[in-house]
Design a protein around this motif. Structure first.
Motif, mmCIF file in Angstrom:
data_model
loop_
_atom_site.group_PDB
_atom_site.id
_atom_site.type_symbol
_atom_site.label_atom_id
_atom_site.label_comp_id
_atom_site.label_asym_id
_atom_site.label_seq_id
_atom_site.Cartn_x
_atom_site.Cartn_y
_atom_site.Cartn_z
ATOM 1 N N VAL A 126 43.878 -36.195 -35.916
ATOM 2 C CA VAL A 126 43.094 -35.012 -35.565
ATOM 3 C C VAL A 126 42.659 -34.276 -36.825
ATOM 4 O O VAL A 126 41.511 -33.812 -36.932
ATOM 5 N N CYS A 127 43.571 -34.158 -37.785
ATOM 6 C CA CYS A 127 43.221 -33.483 -39.043
ATOM 7 C C CYS A 127 42.084 -34.224 -39.756
ATOM 8 O O CYS A 127 41.118 -33.604 -40.213
ATOM 9 N N LEU A 128 42.204 -35.543 -39.826
ATOM 10 C CA LEU A 128 41.158 -36.333 -40.473
ATOM 11 C C LEU A 128 39.858 -36.268 -39.685
ATOM 12 O O LEU A 128 38.761 -36.103 -40.258
ATOM 13 N N GLY A 129 39.942 -36.388 -38.362
ATOM 14 C CA GLY A 129 38.737 -36.346 -37.535
ATOM 15 C C GLY A 129 38.035 -35.003 -37.606
ATOM 16 O O GLY A 129 36.803 -34.938 -37.610
ATOM 17 N N ALA A 130 38.806 -33.909 -37.679
ATOM 18 C CA ALA A 130 38.194 -32.587 -37.790
ATOM 19 C C ALA A 130 37.426 -32.454 -39.100
ATOM 20 O O ALA A 130 36.322 -31.889 -39.131
ATOM 21 N N ALA A 131 38.009 -32.979 -40.189
ATOM 22 C CA ALA A 131 37.299 -32.939 -41.472
ATOM 23 C C ALA A 131 36.010 -33.747 -41.411
ATOM 24 O O ALA A 131 34.962 -33.311 -41.906
ATOM 25 N N ALA A 189 37.150 -34.330 -29.051
ATOM 26 C CA ALA A 189 35.979 -34.232 -28.171
ATOM 27 C C ALA A 189 36.125 -33.063 -27.199
ATOM 28 O O ALA A 189 35.175 -32.302 -26.975
ATOM 29 N N ALA A 190 37.328 -32.912 -26.623
ATOM 30 C CA ALA A 190 37.540 -31.806 -25.692
ATOM 31 C C ALA A 190 37.376 -30.455 -26.387
ATOM 32 O O ALA A 190 36.693 -29.557 -25.874
ATOM 33 N N GLY A 192 19.158 -24.493 -37.683
ATOM 34 C CA GLY A 192 18.119 -25.479 -37.439
ATOM 35 C C GLY A 192 18.567 -26.751 -36.755
ATOM 36 O O GLY A 192 17.741 -27.626 -36.493
ATOM 37 N N VAL A 193 19.859 -26.894 -36.436
ATOM 38 C CA VAL A 193 20.339 -28.104 -35.774
ATOM 39 C C VAL A 193 21.365 -27.721 -34.716
ATOM 40 O O VAL A 193 22.036 -26.690 -34.815
ATOM 41 N N GLU A 194 21.479 -28.567 -33.707
ATOM 42 C CA GLU A 194 22.516 -28.407 -32.695
ATOM 43 C C GLU A 194 23.776 -29.115 -33.165
ATOM 44 O O GLU A 194 23.696 -30.198 -33.749
ATOM 45 N N PRO A 195 24.956 -28.539 -32.937
ATOM 46 C CA PRO A 195 26.203 -29.227 -33.326
ATOM 47 C C PRO A 195 26.308 -30.572 -32.620
ATOM 48 O O PRO A 195 25.962 -30.705 -31.450
ATOM 49 N N SER A 196 26.767 -31.574 -33.339
ATOM 50 C CA SER A 196 26.900 -32.921 -32.771
ATOM 51 C C SER A 196 28.305 -33.447 -33.026
ATOM 52 O O SER A 196 28.964 -33.067 -34.009
ATOM 53 N N PHE A 197 28.744 -34.325 -32.118
ATOM 54 C CA PHE A 197 30.076 -34.912 -32.260
ATOM 55 C C PHE A 197 30.007 -36.077 -33.230
ATOM 56 O O PHE A 197 28.944 -36.463 -33.719
ATOM 57 N N LEU A 198 31.164 -36.645 -33.522
ATOM 58 C CA LEU A 198 31.231 -37.766 -34.446
ATOM 59 C C LEU A 198 30.378 -38.929 -33.951
ATOM 60 O O LEU A 198 30.386 -39.242 -32.756
ATOM 61 N N PRO A 199 29.636 -39.595 -34.835
ATOM 62 C CA PRO A 199 28.874 -40.782 -34.419
ATOM 63 C C PRO A 199 29.805 -41.867 -33.877
ATOM 64 O O PRO A 199 30.984 -41.923 -34.217
ATOM 65 N N ALA A 237 44.861 -42.889 -32.798
ATOM 66 C CA ALA A 237 43.493 -42.539 -33.194
ATOM 67 C C ALA A 237 42.638 -42.204 -31.980
ATOM 68 O O ALA A 237 41.848 -41.241 -32.003
ATOM 69 N N ALA A 238 42.766 -42.974 -30.910
ATOM 70 C CA ALA A 238 41.986 -42.708 -29.699
ATOM 71 C C ALA A 238 42.365 -41.366 -29.081
ATOM 72 O O ALA A 238 41.499 -40.614 -28.617
ATOM 73 N N GLY A 239 43.660 -41.049 -29.075
ATOM 74 C CA GLY A 239 44.089 -39.750 -28.563
ATOM 75 C C GLY A 239 43.536 -38.607 -29.387
ATOM 76 O O GLY A 239 43.148 -37.562 -28.851
ATOM 77 N N ALA A 240 43.487 -38.790 -30.715
ATOM 78 C CA ALA A 240 42.921 -37.763 -31.591
ATOM 79 C C ALA A 240 41.436 -37.561 -31.303
ATOM 80 O O ALA A 240 40.946 -36.417 -31.259
ATOM 81 N N VAL A 241 40.708 -38.647 -31.097
ATOM 82 C CA VAL A 241 39.277 -38.544 -30.793
ATOM 83 C C VAL A 241 39.066 -37.823 -29.460
ATOM 84 O O VAL A 241 38.171 -36.959 -29.341
#
Length: 296
Positions: free
Chosen positions: A35-40, A241-242, A260-267, A233-237
């Motif tokens: 989660v820490c890595l994904g948030a960064a 996302a939630a 100028g942009v809408e927030p987007s989730f990880l590709p 990793a899947a649980g962190a994603v």
């Protein structure tokens, strides 16, 4: 070979179900780390989107002096319309500028809108083609600043450069955080596999007595380590996302319009990469955990 893989997976599933508390604790610990890595990575993803949007804004604001004659302003507007690379010129009067700031009824913009008209400078908003390079735009700005009716020119490139430096620093910080996360995964999964092996010591000894190979003994533990990494990793994603969609639902639309942009989730490729890295690290950690306890 297929039957062997299926058998290994089944034995791994039985082992994880039998010691589900141990594996659940490991998956939870890995999820916190990821989660820490994904948030960064999520922050960097949106900062890059803002940087790309700003770098392609294709516009500049030419602020006019208060005493600029209307004839000079009109001549400047006509001349700019004929310049190659400029696709649009719009004059914004002080009254129009104040009206633009007064679109909201509360907040800082409302306070600015309460100021007199003279507090807002007149300007010419120009739009340039996307293929205009930074050097060409800088040359154009240098010439515009020399005109007597022009007070200042804002191209927003300074903000883009600052944002680029911020992103470079964020990438370095994310790389350091990734090393910490990877070390945590190796430590957590390795410890969990060693503990699981100790609990199944009798089973392992019986298998070795009946002639089972080390590969046969190691197989379920490797699958368990791989599953722990992937599930963490899947649980962190899923958690990210939630949280992301909850925060985005409460995000002020004006803030998105400002940047100028809408927030987007990880590709999707980042999500797949995180799960794949978790799987690989889990397998490596399991191998390291079994190195001293099961001979090769």
């Amino acid at each position: 070979m297929l039957n062997g893989s299926i058998g290994t997976t089944r034995r791994a599933r039985r082992g994880m179900l039998r010691e589900w508390r141990l594996h659940a604790l490991s998956v939870f610990s890995l999820a916190v780390a990821f989660v820490c890595l994904g948030a960064a990575l999520l922050v960097l993803t949106n900062l890059r989107a803002i940087e790309e949007r700003w770098s392609r804004a294709g516009r500049a604001s030419i602020y006019l002096k208060d005493n600029a004659p209307a004839q000079d302003v009109e001549q400047l507007k006509t001349a700019l319309s004929a310049v190659q690379g400029i696709v649009g010129v719009r004059y914004v009067s002080p009254a129009q500028a104040r009206q633009d700031f007064g679109q909201t009824e509360a907040g800082p913009k409302a306070a600015l809108a309460a100021l007199p008209v003279d507090a807002f400078p007149a300007s010419l908003e120009i739009e340039v083609r996307p293929d205009v390079t930074d050097s060409e735009l800088e040359s154009m700005v240098g010439k515009l600043k020399q005109l007597p009716a022009v007070d200042d020119v804002e191209t927003y490139q300074a903000w883009t450069e600052r944002l680029s430096r911020l992103i470079r620093g964020g990438v370095a910080a994310a790389a350091l955080l990734a090393l910490v996360v990877f070390a945590s995964v190796l430590a957590v999964v390795g410890s969990t596999i060693r503990l699981a092996l100790q609990r199944r010591r009798t089973e392992v000894e019986v298998l070795k007595l009946v002639g089972a190979s080390d590969r046969f003994i190691k197989g379920p533990f490797l699958v368990e380590g791989s599953a722990q990494g992937a599930l963490g990793a899947a649980g962190a994603v899923a958690l990210l996302a939630a949280l992301f969609f909850v925060v985005r639902g409460r995000l002020d639309a004006e803030l998105a319009g400002l940047v100028g942009v809408e927030p987007s989730f990880l590709p999707w490729y980042v999500v797949v990469g995180m799960i794949g890295v978790g799987m690989v690290l889990g397998t490596v950690a399991a191998l390291l955990g079994l190195r001293r306890l099961v001979t090769v």
